[in-house]
Scaffold this active site. Structure first.
Site, mmCIF file in Angstrom:
data_model
loop_
_atom_site.group_PDB
_atom_site.id
_atom_site.type_symbol
_atom_site.label_atom_id
_atom_site.label_comp_id
_atom_site.label_asym_id
_atom_site.label_seq_id
_atom_site.Cartn_x
_atom_site.Cartn_y
_atom_site.Cartn_z
ATOM 1 N N LYS A 116 -11.562 -2.932 5.027
ATOM 2 C CA LYS A 116 -12.319 -3.343 6.402
ATOM 3 C C LYS A 116 -13.252 -4.513 6.373
ATOM 4 O O LYS A 116 -13.147 -6.004 7.163
ATOM 5 C CB LYS A 116 -12.639 -2.324 7.218
ATOM 6 C CG LYS A 116 -11.485 -1.098 7.032
ATOM 7 C CD LYS A 116 -12.115 -0.315 8.253
ATOM 8 C CE LYS A 116 -10.864 0.869 8.667
ATOM 9 N NZ LYS A 116 -10.821 1.794 7.218
ATOM 10 N N GLU A 200 -19.986 -1.267 12.847
ATOM 11 C CA GLU A 200 -19.636 -2.362 13.941
ATOM 12 C C GLU A 200 -19.852 -1.507 15.248
ATOM 13 O O GLU A 200 -20.061 -0.603 15.457
ATOM 14 C CB GLU A 200 -18.137 -2.338 13.789
ATOM 15 C CG GLU A 200 -17.021 -1.457 14.266
ATOM 16 C CD GLU A 200 -15.560 -2.113 14.158
ATOM 17 O OE1 GLU A 200 -15.097 -0.569 14.869
ATOM 18 O OE2 GLU A 200 -15.445 -2.635 13.346
ATOM 19 N N ARG A 292 0.481 -1.102 4.310
ATOM 20 C CA ARG A 292 0.549 0.091 3.989
ATOM 21 C C ARG A 292 1.876 -0.032 5.250
ATOM 22 O O ARG A 292 2.120 -0.712 6.426
ATOM 23 C CB ARG A 292 0.339 0.561 3.580
ATOM 24 C CG ARG A 292 -0.336 1.448 4.371
ATOM 25 C CD ARG A 292 -1.157 2.753 4.230
ATOM 26 N NE ARG A 292 -2.001 2.778 5.006
ATOM 27 C CZ ARG A 292 -2.354 3.615 5.894
ATOM 28 N NH1 ARG A 292 -1.739 3.840 6.938
ATOM 29 N NH2 ARG A 292 -3.657 3.623 6.838
#
Length: 666
Positions: A116, A200, A292
């Site tokens: 990420k 974040e 994925r």
């Protein structure tokens, strides 16, 4: 195309891949842990190999063991499914180094997108809007605390290599950060093998919309439309659908183009998902990229008519994408929910145990089921407690929702508790029906969709008793049919006695209350007495999955099932489940002293012990942290007092109801 592939996963995704391979004439190799020796994926595959102990780190996370099996079995490719090693660049690289094809993106692309943190940095450099945060490699707790203070609160801590809602925490003030970070890192390390996190800024009330992308090795990259996943609880997706009821055609076009450009920027190959946070005004921000296949991919398959697993295999084998962007069409609306072994009334506590009864709707053009278990299988403590994915399709969203409500009503699970009632309430909630739910709504208003205790209607009880009586009569006839005197009058289970009309005592347990029903009659005609109330049932008959009968002069027709252990009734909106009890039983009081001890709510592993003998504790204070079903559970003091003994240590595996901490008698 490949002749043989190995599936480095378990459960419904492994079964899903096996079925696609079987259709394409490809042989499959399954791997399994000690806990999965008799699992469905190991039974379905052409061959299955053991790879270690029940914990993921002892089996499904052992990349070297999986590669060794692939070599010995002669597999040409490895499909990682999702979860476990599916986004592990080191594993993908090791597979390729072993001369085996990895069915997914390259390790280089995965390193850029699978993390990420790395993905956010890349997107920011490409001019894609991202949420303010910290994605650096410095994971010193003091540095992370300083970064969190800089970003501001509330903020979110995320496992950098995670997914599925694992390893995520919202921190609302500076004083909560250290404890949340520690817990997040432990959970991430356990679930994904890495404890790196990113920070974040937390954006309130966003929509969660993701774009399915696909790319081949010949320079073609396309998207297959969006999925909306805004109905979430604790970051875990609960309802997934396509198309999104929120997106306008213009916003859909912009997000699709942005997702494709993101994939092209890093030479992405195979299936991937670009996830966005979308604000109320249509402003969207890059959130993460999953390298994925996603758990919710079936909704895309149903609206496009494509098999994404087949596409993965063809792309990995070097073929061109079967279609170009202009060839992709969408038809109708699809919705997915996941059936879990969990107890919503107890904070969605994951469950385990044998599936004594598992009834799911019949697959059709409108209903699809992806399951990794069948009736009689065991939901183990070591993995995610998902039982099945239920996906429905129809021409538009209102009709798809109606299909989903009908399909859920046809579901029945006995053994571990399940989330079916929760899902039934959720898909009727106005926010879901109107398509206005956001990602924070359920966590703020969960009580609106939790099952509630309510009075048991007479008609429901009457039909349950009639179904139980019919079951007992049929069982008695069946037993008599195999006896030496199959025509004996004693083969009629109507309670008949010489000199007076027969009476049977049917006993049920409903939400802890014992209900006694005195029944006279047989063959669908009964007079029932419950306390001072009397009910008359006439003409009870099963037909088309329903039990129809006249109850006190009014016709009723509901889904009803009864066996020797239980009876269930569903009136189309609400379900009632009754446990059948022996007519005569002594109930002892085994609950004495519960307030003086802390017990394990389910089997699992102790990861942290905060209590020590002689310590004074307050009611509700966290004493231990337990890991079960890939999640951490906080175990708290049942009352204020002094710790007399601690009977578990970090690393111990404990059984359900094991006494972990004792308090001194008050």
């Amino acid at each position: 195309m490949f002749n043989k592939i190995l599936i480095a996963n378990r459960g419904e995704i492994a079964c899903r891949i096996i079925r696609t391979c079987r259709r394409l004439g490809i042989r499959t190799v399954a791997v399994y842990s000690e806990a999965d020796a008799h699992a469905q994926h190991a039974r379905l595959a052409d061959e299955a190999w053991p790879i270690g102990g029940p914990r993921p780190q002892d089996s499904y996370l052992r990349g070297e063991a999986i590669i060794e099996v692939a070599k010995r079995a002669g597999a040409q490719a490895i499909h990682p499914g999702y979860g476990f090693l599916s986004e592990n660049a080191d594993f993908a690289e090791a597979v390729e180094a072993a001369g085996i094809t990895f069915i997914g993106p390259s390790a280089a692309s995965m390193r850029k997108m699978g993390s990420k943190a790395g993905a956010k940095q890349l997107m920011h450099a490409q001019g894609v809007p991202v949420v303010p945060g910290y994605t650096g490699e410095n994971q010193d707790p003091a540095h992370l605390q300083a970064e969190a203070d800089r970003i501001g609160y509330p903020l979110m801590i995320k496992a950098a290599h995670g997914g599925g809602g694992k390893g995520m925490r919202i921190v609302r003030e500076a004083g909560e950060f250290a404890a949340a970070l520690e817990s997040c890192q432990r959970e991430a390390a356990s679930a994904f093998g890495r404890d790196r996190v990113l920070l974040e800024r937390y954006i309130g009330e966003p929509r969660h919309i993701e774009i399915q992308v696909f790319a081949d090795r010949h320079g073609q990259t396309i998207h297959l439309g969006e999925r909306e996943c805004s109905a979430q609880r604790r970051y875990q997706k609960v309802v997934e659908e396509s198309p999104s009821p929120f997106l306008t055609p213009g916003l859909r076009l912009k997000m699709g183009e942005a997702a494709v450009e993101a994939a092209r920027a890093i030479d992405y190959v195979n299936a991937g998902t670009v996830e966005f946070i979308v604000g109320p005004q249509g402003d969207f921000y890059f959130m993460e990229i999953n390298t994925r296949l996603q758990v919710e991919h079936p909704v895309t398959e149903l609206v496009t008519g494509l098999d994404l697993v087949e596409w993965q295999l063809r792309v990995a084998a070097g073929e061109h994408l079967p279609l170009h962007q202009q060839d992709i069409t969408h038809r109708g609306h699809a919705i997915e929910v996941r059936l879990y072994a969990e107890d919503p009334s107890q904070g969605f506590l994951p469950g385990s145990g044998k599936l004594e009864r598992l009834r799911l709707p019949a697959p059709s053009a409108h209903v699809r089921l992806d399951a990794g278990v069948v009736e009689g299988d065991t939901v183990t403590i070591f993995y995610d407690p998902m039982i099945a994915k239920l996906i429905v399709w129809d021409l538009d969203r209102p009709r798809a929702l109606a299909r989903l409500r009908e399909a859920l009503a046809d579901c029945e699970i006995a053994g571990p508790k399940s989330n079916i009632e929760f899902l039934e309430k959720l898909v009727r909630h106005p926010r879901v029906v109107e398509g206005t739910i956001h990602t924070a709504y359920l966590d703020r208003h969960l009580e609106e969709v939790l099952p509630r205790d309510s009075a048991l209607p007479d008609a429901h009880l009457a039909l349950a008793a009639a179904a139980a009586a019919l079951h007992d009569e049929a069982s008695t006839r069946a037993a008599a049919g195999t006896s030496q005197d199959p025509h004996s009058p004693w083969a009629i289970a109507d309670g008949w006695r010489l000199g007076h009309a027969g009476e049977r005592l049917l006993c049920f347990l409903h939400r802890g209350e014992r209900i006694e029903v005195h029944a006279r009659g047989s063959a669908g005609d009964y007079r029932l007495r419950i306390g001072e109330r009397e009910l008359t049932v006439r003409g009870a008959r099963h037909a088309d999955g329903r039990l129809g009968a006249e109850v006190d002069g009014r016709q009723s027709r509901m889904r009803v099932h009864a066996d020797a252990n239980s009876a269930s009734v569903h009136d189309g909106e609400h379900r009632v489940r009754l446990e059948r009890m022996p007519a005569f039983r002594f109930d002892g009081n085994a609950a004495a002293g519960v307030g003086d001890r802390l017990v394990a709510p389910m089997p699992g592993r102790i990861v942290l012990v905060k209590a020590s003998p002689g310590q004074a504790v307050a009611e509700g204070e966290e004493l231990l942290v337990m890991e079960a079903m890939k999640m951490e559970l906080s175990l708290k003091a049942p009352r204020a007092g002094t710790v007399a003994a601690v009977q578990a240590a970090a690393g111990d595996f404990v059984e359900s109801d094991a006494v972990l901490v004792k308090l001194e008698a008050s």
